[in-house]
Design a protein around this motif. Structure first.
Motif, mmCIF file in Angstrom:
data_model
loop_
_atom_site.group_PDB
_atom_site.id
_atom_site.type_symbol
_atom_site.label_atom_id
_atom_site.label_comp_id
_atom_site.label_asym_id
_atom_site.label_seq_id
_atom_site.Cartn_x
_atom_site.Cartn_y
_atom_site.Cartn_z
ATOM 1 N N PRO A 234 0.788 -1.227 0.000
ATOM 2 C CA PRO A 234 0.000 0.000 0.000
ATOM 3 C C PRO A 234 0.824 1.284 0.000
ATOM 4 O O PRO A 234 0.275 2.369 -0.230
ATOM 5 C CB PRO A 234 -0.808 -0.113 1.287
ATOM 6 C CG PRO A 234 0.073 -0.899 2.198
ATOM 7 C CD PRO A 234 0.849 -1.852 1.340
ATOM 8 N N ALA A 235 2.137 1.185 0.259
ATOM 9 C CA ALA A 235 2.954 2.390 0.414
ATOM 10 C C ALA A 235 2.906 3.311 -0.805
ATOM 11 O O ALA A 235 2.769 4.532 -0.649
ATOM 12 C CB ALA A 235 4.397 2.009 0.752
ATOM 13 N N PRO A 236 3.031 2.796 -2.047
ATOM 14 C CA PRO A 236 2.993 3.714 -3.203
ATOM 15 C C PRO A 236 1.666 4.462 -3.343
ATOM 16 O O PRO A 236 1.646 5.586 -3.846
ATOM 17 C CB PRO A 236 3.225 2.784 -4.392
ATOM 18 C CG PRO A 236 3.930 1.596 -3.834
ATOM 19 C CD PRO A 236 3.360 1.418 -2.468
ATOM 20 N N ILE A 237 0.569 3.840 -2.917
ATOM 21 C CA ILE A 237 -0.725 4.517 -2.999
ATOM 22 C C ILE A 237 -0.747 5.713 -2.063
ATOM 23 O O ILE A 237 -1.283 6.774 -2.396
ATOM 24 C CB ILE A 237 -1.871 3.546 -2.650
ATOM 25 C CG1 ILE A 237 -1.854 2.343 -3.590
ATOM 26 C CG2 ILE A 237 -3.219 4.252 -2.717
ATOM 27 C CD1 ILE A 237 -2.048 2.691 -5.047
ATOM 28 N N TYR A 238 -0.151 5.570 -0.900
ATOM 29 C CA TYR A 238 -0.149 6.660 0.080
ATOM 30 C C TYR A 238 0.955 7.672 -0.202
ATOM 31 O O TYR A 238 0.715 8.882 -0.229
ATOM 32 C CB TYR A 238 0.019 6.091 1.487
ATOM 33 C CG TYR A 238 -0.225 7.123 2.572
ATOM 34 C CD1 TYR A 238 -1.518 7.445 2.960
ATOM 35 C CD2 TYR A 238 0.838 7.780 3.200
ATOM 36 C CE1 TYR A 238 -1.757 8.393 3.950
ATOM 37 C CE2 TYR A 238 0.612 8.725 4.188
ATOM 38 C CZ TYR A 238 -0.688 9.032 4.555
ATOM 39 O OH TYR A 238 -0.917 9.987 5.521
ATOM 40 N N ASP A 239 2.185 7.182 -0.426
ATOM 41 C CA ASP A 239 3.329 8.080 -0.596
ATOM 42 C C ASP A 239 3.410 8.668 -1.999
ATOM 43 O O ASP A 239 3.894 9.790 -2.174
ATOM 44 C CB ASP A 239 4.634 7.338 -0.300
ATOM 45 C CG ASP A 239 4.766 6.956 1.160
ATOM 46 O OD1 ASP A 239 4.114 7.606 2.001
ATOM 47 O OD2 ASP A 239 5.496 5.991 1.458
#
Length: 325
Positions: free
Chosen positions: A259-264
């Motif tokens: 999920p990190a790329p969706i948030y960052d």
């Protein structure tokens, strides 16, 4: 050099909300999509996002995707109100109002928008032949814990068999380009509407005509009332402090993906935190979001993702969709 994260003030907290101030479906949807933003807007009456409107003297030469979306949305609302036959007239009104690029590009823009919207209106006309709008809207009053929700459901439609449905037109594309499945955040409103209709004893189908596909949703399962009350419990918690979770990021996590790329975000994707200063204030990156613990139970991102969005993620798997001809 002091980092931006070091300059951030401490996280805001508030006392438990008192029942009495009625909440709306729009506010519930805002919380469901971005709990942290809902905390600041609904409880503290503030928003760190500042719009930078374009100068009135600026004349557009081309349309970006957001402008195109708003123009298509305007045309679809005209179709809902006055019928599909009046859409071309509305497009001419848009052009006269200076909403299209200058000179010869205006006529081309109008033609392109009408070409884009024609398949949508064709499907919409077929749906209208089967489903007629109900003459009156349904009021909703639902109290749980310290949350009192009072509002009106969107217009319901009924077919010849007496079935009820929410029938909606959308200017956005509903399918994710990579997965070729419906985008969860674009159907969150329908999910909440079905839950609330179920709370007043109405089992409603969902029909959404998007720019690319027709999506159909069956009524929610028998346990929908419990899912609604669980959601309201979490909303009450989210009115005390900003919860470390978002709809888009949580759905990716529940699918077992990173999920990190969706948030960052990255070079190709503007992350959620880049677009919302309410998120950046408390959770400037996914590392901060995923390590935070809040609430009386000291829950973190993974626990909130499951509690808030697992029923919704399961519902998404039941949807049926068909591309426009």
């Amino acid at each position: 050099m002091v980092s931006l994260s070091a300059q951030r003030p401490g996280k805001h907290r508030a006392t438990r909300p008192r029942r009495g101030h009625p909440r709306s479906i729009r506010e519930l949807l805002e919380f469901f999509r971005l709990p942290a933003r809902a905390f600041y807007r609904q409880r503290l009456r503030t928003d760190f996002n500042e719009e930078d409107p374009a100068e009135e003297d600026d004349e557009p030469f081309t349309l970006d995707s957001l402008e195109t979306y708003h123009l298509l949305e305007d045309l679809l609302r005209a179709a809902e109100k006055n019928g599909p036959d009046r859409v071309a007239e509305r497009a001419r009104a848009q052009q006269r109002g200076g909403r299209y690029p200058l000179a010869g590009m205006a006529a081309r823009t109008a033609a392109a928008l009408l070409d884009d919207i024609t398949p949508v209106l064709t499907v919409w006309q077929e749906i209208r032949m089967e489903w007629a709008a109900a003459p009156q809207r349904q009021a909703i009053t639902h109290a749980h814990g310290r949350i009192l929700l009072e509002d009106w459901l969107p217009t319901l439609h009924q077919n010849s068999a007496g079935d009820l449905a929410f029938v909606q037109l959308r200017a956005s594309r509903l399918l994710n380009k990579e997965s070729q499945k419906p985008e969860g955040d674009k159907l969150a409103a329908l999910w909440l509407q079905q839950l609330l209709a179920n709370a007043v004893g109405l089992r409603c189908d969902g029909i959404v005509v998007g720019r690319d596909v027709l999506v159909r949703a069956a009524p929610p399962p028998p346990g929908a009332m419990a899912a609604l009350d669980d959601l309201l419990d979490l909303w009450q918690e989210g009115l005390c402090e900003p919860l470390p979770v978002t709809l888009k990021t949580a759905l990716v996590s529940l699918q077992g993906k990173n999920p990190a790329p969706i948030y960052d975000g990255n070079d190709h994707l503007p992350g959620e935190v880049r677009k919302n200063l309410n998120l950046f204030r408390d959770y400037p990156d996914f590392a901060a979001l995923s390590s935070a613990r809040t609430g009386l139970q000291r829950r973190g991102f993974a626990e909130y993702a499951a509690a808030l969005y697992r029923p919704f993620a399961d519902w998404l798997e039941t949807l049926e969709w068909q591309a426009h001809p």
